[in-house]
Design a protein around this motif. Structure first.
Motif, PDB file in Angstrom:
ATOM      1  N   ARG A  27       0.832  -1.210   0.000  1.00  0.00           N
ATOM      2  CA  ARG A  27       0.000   0.000   0.000  1.00  0.00           C
ATOM      3  C   ARG A  27       0.863   1.256   0.000  1.00  0.00           C
ATOM      4  NH1 ARG A  27      -3.336   3.406   3.563  1.00  0.00           N
ATOM      5  NH2 ARG A  27      -5.361   3.620   2.571  1.00  0.00           N
ATOM      6  N   VAL A  28       0.436   2.224  -0.796  1.00  0.00           N
ATOM      7  CA  VAL A  28       0.981   3.576  -0.758  1.00  0.00           C
ATOM      8  C   VAL A  28      -0.226   4.497  -0.799  1.00  0.00           C
ATOM      9  CG1 VAL A  28       2.386   5.309  -1.937  1.00  0.00           C
ATOM     10  CG2 VAL A  28       3.091   2.919  -1.972  1.00  0.00           C
ATOM     11  N   ALA A  29      -0.306   5.460   0.118  1.00  0.00           N
ATOM     12  CA  ALA A  29      -1.473   6.337   0.192  1.00  0.00           C
ATOM     13  C   ALA A  29      -1.070   7.734   0.615  1.00  0.00           C
ATOM     14  CB  ALA A  29      -2.495   5.775   1.177  1.00  0.00           C
ATOM     15  N   TYR A  30      -1.830   8.690   0.128  1.00  0.00           N
ATOM     16  CA  TYR A  30      -1.631  10.098   0.479  1.00  0.00           C
ATOM     17  C   TYR A  30      -2.987  10.767   0.638  1.00  0.00           C
ATOM     18  CZ  TYR A  30       3.216   9.486  -0.825  1.00  0.00           C
ATOM     19  OH  TYR A  30       4.512   9.040  -0.893  1.00  0.00           O
ATOM     20  N   THR A  31      -2.999  11.862   1.368  1.00  0.00           N
ATOM     21  CA  THR A  31      -4.213  12.647   1.555  1.00  0.00           C
ATOM     22  C   THR A  31      -3.962  14.068   1.074  1.00  0.00           C
ATOM     23  OG1 THR A  31      -4.831  11.324   3.470  1.00  0.00           O
ATOM     24  CG2 THR A  31      -5.898  13.466   3.249  1.00  0.00           C
ATOM     25  N   ILE A  32      -4.931  14.592   0.334  1.00  0.00           N
ATOM     26  CA  ILE A  32      -4.898  15.983  -0.122  1.00  0.00           C
ATOM     27  C   ILE A  32      -6.010  16.716   0.609  1.00  0.00           C
ATOM     28  CG2 ILE A  32      -5.182  17.551  -2.076  1.00  0.00           C
ATOM     29  CD1 ILE A  32      -4.375  15.233  -3.902  1.00  0.00           C
ATOM     30  N   ALA A  33      -5.671  17.828   1.253  1.00  0.00           N
ATOM     31  CA  ALA A  33      -6.673  18.648   1.933  1.00  0.00           C
ATOM     32  C   ALA A  33      -7.125  19.763   0.993  1.00  0.00           C
ATOM     33  CB  ALA A  33      -6.100  19.236   3.209  1.00  0.00           C
ATOM     34  N   PHE A  34      -8.428  19.903   0.850  1.00  0.00           N
ATOM     35  CA  PHE A  34      -8.999  20.974   0.041  1.00  0.00           C
ATOM     36  C   PHE A  34      -9.658  22.034   0.919  1.00  0.00           C
ATOM     37  CE2 PHE A  34      -8.957  17.303  -2.834  1.00  0.00           C
ATOM     38  CZ  PHE A  34      -8.269  17.841  -3.904  1.00  0.00           C
ATOM     39  N   GLY A  35      -9.614  21.840   2.214  1.00  0.00           N
ATOM     40  CA  GLY A  35     -10.189  22.768   3.166  1.00  0.00           C
ATOM     41  C   GLY A  35      -9.904  22.266   4.569  1.00  0.00           C
ATOM     42  N   PRO A  36     -10.325  23.000   5.587  1.00  0.00           N
ATOM     43  CA  PRO A  36      -9.979  22.650   6.965  1.00  0.00           C
ATOM     44  C   PRO A  36     -10.781  21.506   7.560  1.00  0.00           C
ATOM     45  CG  PRO A  36     -11.317  24.624   6.930  1.00  0.00           C
ATOM     46  CD  PRO A  36     -11.041  24.269   5.493  1.00  0.00           C
ATOM     47  N   GLY A  37     -11.937  21.204   6.992  1.00  0.00           N
ATOM     48  CA  GLY A  37     -12.801  20.190   7.595  1.00  0.00           C
ATOM     49  C   GLY A  37     -12.438  18.777   7.186  1.00  0.00           C
ATOM     50  N   PRO A  38     -12.850  17.788   7.998  1.00  0.00           N
ATOM     51  CA  PRO A  38     -12.535  16.392   7.704  1.00  0.00           C
ATOM     52  C   PRO A  38     -13.195  15.902   6.413  1.00  0.00           C
ATOM     53  CG  PRO A  38     -14.047  16.536   9.556  1.00  0.00           C
ATOM     54  CD  PRO A  38     -13.616  17.941   9.234  1.00  0.00           C
ATOM     55  N   GLY A  39     -14.294  16.488   6.020  1.00  0.00           N
ATOM     56  CA  GLY A  39     -14.971  16.107   4.788  1.00  0.00           C
ATOM     57  C   GLY A  39     -14.403  16.790   3.560  1.00  0.00           C
ATOM     58  N   GLN A  40     -13.316  17.520   3.739  1.00  0.00           N
ATOM     59  CA  GLN A  40     -12.730  18.262   2.626  1.00  0.00           C
ATOM     60  C   GLN A  40     -11.353  17.710   2.252  1.00  0.00           C
ATOM     61  OE1 GLN A  40     -13.269  22.130   4.638  1.00  0.00           O
ATOM     62  NE2 GLN A  40     -14.435  22.709   2.815  1.00  0.00           N
TER      63      GLN A  40
END
Length: 111
Positions: A27-40
């Motif tokens: 597994r290789v995974a990353y997260t991109i934030a589009f805003g401050p909330g967890p749903g973003q």
């Protein structure tokens, strides 16, 4: 890991270190934030399916905020253990509509 989305296509390019990580852990995974909330946020991942999995082809899984390209163990092993630069697949996502998937090693130039 670079993620590129274009009309009906998804492309992942992994560095040499990420290819080693994928070979070792599956597994290789990353997260991109589009805003401050967890749903973003968008989590995107390349995941190796268990060897016992009946799947013989690349699959894609999408849930709200999470995208995973799932690779059969034999395909993953053939890619990580050889000089093969990449593999591609087409996944039927809707009637008459395919998503083209390309996974590649993003190797440094060696001149």
């Amino acid at each position: 890991m670079k993620l590129r989305l274009e009309e009906n296509s998804l492309r992942l390019r992994l560095s040499e270190e990420e290819v080693r990580q994928f070979a070792a852990t599956g597994r290789v995974a990353y997260t991109i934030a589009f805003g401050p909330g967890p749903g973003q946020t968008l989590l995107y991942a390349l995941e190796r399916l268990p060897a016992a999995s009946p799947a013989s082809a690349v699959q894609v899984r999408y849930e709200a905020g999470a995208l995973a390209v799932e690779v059969p163990a034999a395909v993953a092993r053939n890619w990580t253990d050889t000089e093969n630069i990449g593999f591609k697949s087409a996944v039927l996502v809707a009637e008459g509509q395919e998503l083209r998937i390309l996974v590649e090693k993003d190797l440094d130039c060696r001149h």
